[in-house]
Design a protein around this motif. Sequence first.
Motif, PDB file in Angstrom:
ATOM      1  N   LYS A 139      43.815  34.747  38.118  1.00 25.70           N
ATOM      2  CA  LYS A 139      42.893  35.960  38.042  1.00 25.70           C
ATOM      3  C   LYS A 139      41.299  36.046  38.250  1.00 25.70           C
ATOM      4  CE  LYS A 139      46.420  36.300  33.669  1.00 25.70           C
ATOM      5  NZ  LYS A 139      46.420  36.477  32.908  1.00 25.70           N
ATOM      6  N   ASN A 196      41.666  36.137  30.566  1.00 23.61           N
ATOM      7  CA  ASN A 196      42.940  36.573  30.327  1.00 23.61           C
ATOM      8  C   ASN A 196      42.740  38.134  29.895  1.00 23.61           C
ATOM      9  OD1 ASN A 196      45.133  34.658  31.003  1.00 23.61           O
ATOM     10  ND2 ASN A 196      45.722  33.829  29.197  1.00 23.61           N
ATOM     11  N   ASN A 233      44.190  45.902  34.217  1.00 24.89           N
ATOM     12  CA  ASN A 233      45.788  45.348  34.756  1.00 24.89           C
ATOM     13  C   ASN A 233      46.785  45.823  33.542  1.00 24.89           C
ATOM     14  OD1 ASN A 233      45.266  44.148  37.677  1.00 24.89           O
ATOM     15  ND2 ASN A 233      43.982  43.076  36.273  1.00 24.89           N
ATOM     16  N   TYR A 239      41.108  40.104  32.700  1.00 27.74           N
ATOM     17  CA  TYR A 239      42.405  40.488  33.599  1.00 27.74           C
ATOM     18  C   TYR A 239      42.757  41.831  33.213  1.00 27.74           C
ATOM     19  CZ  TYR A 239      45.857  40.215  37.362  1.00 27.74           C
ATOM     20  OH  TYR A 239      46.913  40.249  38.119  1.00 27.74           O
ATOM     21  N   SER A 258      49.367  39.126  27.378  1.00 27.81           N
ATOM     22  CA  SER A 258      49.003  37.935  28.445  1.00 27.81           C
ATOM     23  C   SER A 258      47.851  37.401  27.810  1.00 27.81           C
ATOM     24  CB  SER A 258      48.391  39.129  29.191  1.00 27.81           C
ATOM     25  OG  SER A 258      47.654  40.167  29.015  1.00 27.81           O
ATOM     26  N   LEU A 310      49.914  34.495  36.240  1.00 31.92           N
ATOM     27  CA  LEU A 310      48.666  33.787  37.020  1.00 31.92           C
ATOM     28  C   LEU A 310      47.661  33.239  35.669  1.00 31.92           C
ATOM     29  CD1 LEU A 310      47.915  37.170  38.756  1.00 31.92           C
ATOM     30  CD2 LEU A 310      49.712  35.621  39.592  1.00 31.92           C
TER      31      LEU A 310
END
Length: 475
Positions: free
Chosen positions: A10, A163, A170, A166, A181, A5
Amino acid sequence: MHQKLTPKQKALAINLDQNIYGTFAEIGAGQETVRHFFRAGGASQTIAKAMSAYDKDFSDAIYGKEARNRYVTQNRLRKMLRYEVSLIEERVSRENCPGRKFFSYANTVTTINFDKTMKGHGWVGLRFQLDEKDDYNEIVLHVKFKENDATLQQETLGGLGVNLIYGAFNYADNPRKMINSLFDDISKDNVEIDMIDFSGPAFCYVDNRLMSLQLVKSGMTDAVIFNAEGNNMLPADILYKKNIFAVRGSFRPVTLVNIDMFEKGLEMFKKDWGCSEDETEVLFEITISNLRASGDIDERDFLDRVDVLGKLGYTVIISNFSEYYRLIDYFAPYTSGKIGVAMGVNNLLDVFDEDYYKNLSGGILEAFGKFFRQDMRVYLYPYKDPETHELLTSNNLKVSDSLKELYKYFKLNKRIVDIENYNPDYSEIYSRIILEKIANHISGWEKEVPEGVADLIKERGMFGYKEELILKEFI
């Protein structure tokens, strides 16, 4: 592979989760991370506070003064995280906000200076809950900027922060995925992450040494360092203005030859340069190429090697440097001190193999310029050929004809010296044979490794050791 994303997507996803609520405290490069959350929309239910205590006096009034007046430090970051979380707990009633998971994001960074002589670096972290009743977790990482413009560095920092937040909410159950990520929508050419640390109940199963290994495997950094206790260390902290003595090996397992090479080489290094123990950092290096020697990296095997070195009290560096000159080049920005490298004859022959340097425009001469830098010295451990029983030293090893005169030059100028007072009883100890003995439970290998290592190998079942006892004559 996870869906990548954008930072805006995000930030919006976090904003739309009514149970995620926290603060942003950013020092040194503006409020680059929280900006994404404000712009994404729906931030009123997510952002409790956003601040930048940019002035040092004001920052000290909030978080306290720092030793040696240093503000871009891990200690400062953790103070910020914990202070801000304590304020949320104090000022926001849990009864009025059932189900809310609190967090505090913080960074303390310095971007590139006006003269572009310092690229900039910083600490980024998050303290957060995965459930309102849980204790807090922390993720802390250190970044080094590569871009040559402060505005670009600020933008990179903002994306990295999004990042991290998020990923924490997650991918907490998959730290490797979380690490990967961090570079979503960010090029690895823009920033380097050279240290990461996970702590808290969500990461009780996480071995931070494996997370460090992940950084190197993924190309997020060239090297990571951790101490004998297995704690991740910031390279700049441990190497800054130090004399450095390094030993490269597979250490599978550590043998008496490795230790003899290290001890006798270090003794000569300190004597040659007048270095004290406090001024010298000793590193045992394992390269990624060595870990991949038999295919994909076996993480259990990696931890076995590191655990043995840790038991012996040594600091370990895991690197991406298949060529020796890259290791020396890595040390150079951190110190102007002396550098020593202990190695065996076969390793030195590799150094003088021109095929290793085909990727360099200047070839082997460029590599030698970086490797045999001023105040650097190779301490050479002799090798006894298992077939001919010939003892090879710097005096009788053979390099290619085209490099003979260059080799003589380095030897004459004491860039290459033989390790003195080595133990000749160890000259026929070979790690390959020890591994065969261990895997087949053949007795006799125990006396070829340092004290305590054999017990650890047997206790942990390392390197293919089997519990059942099979006594054989080794041939």
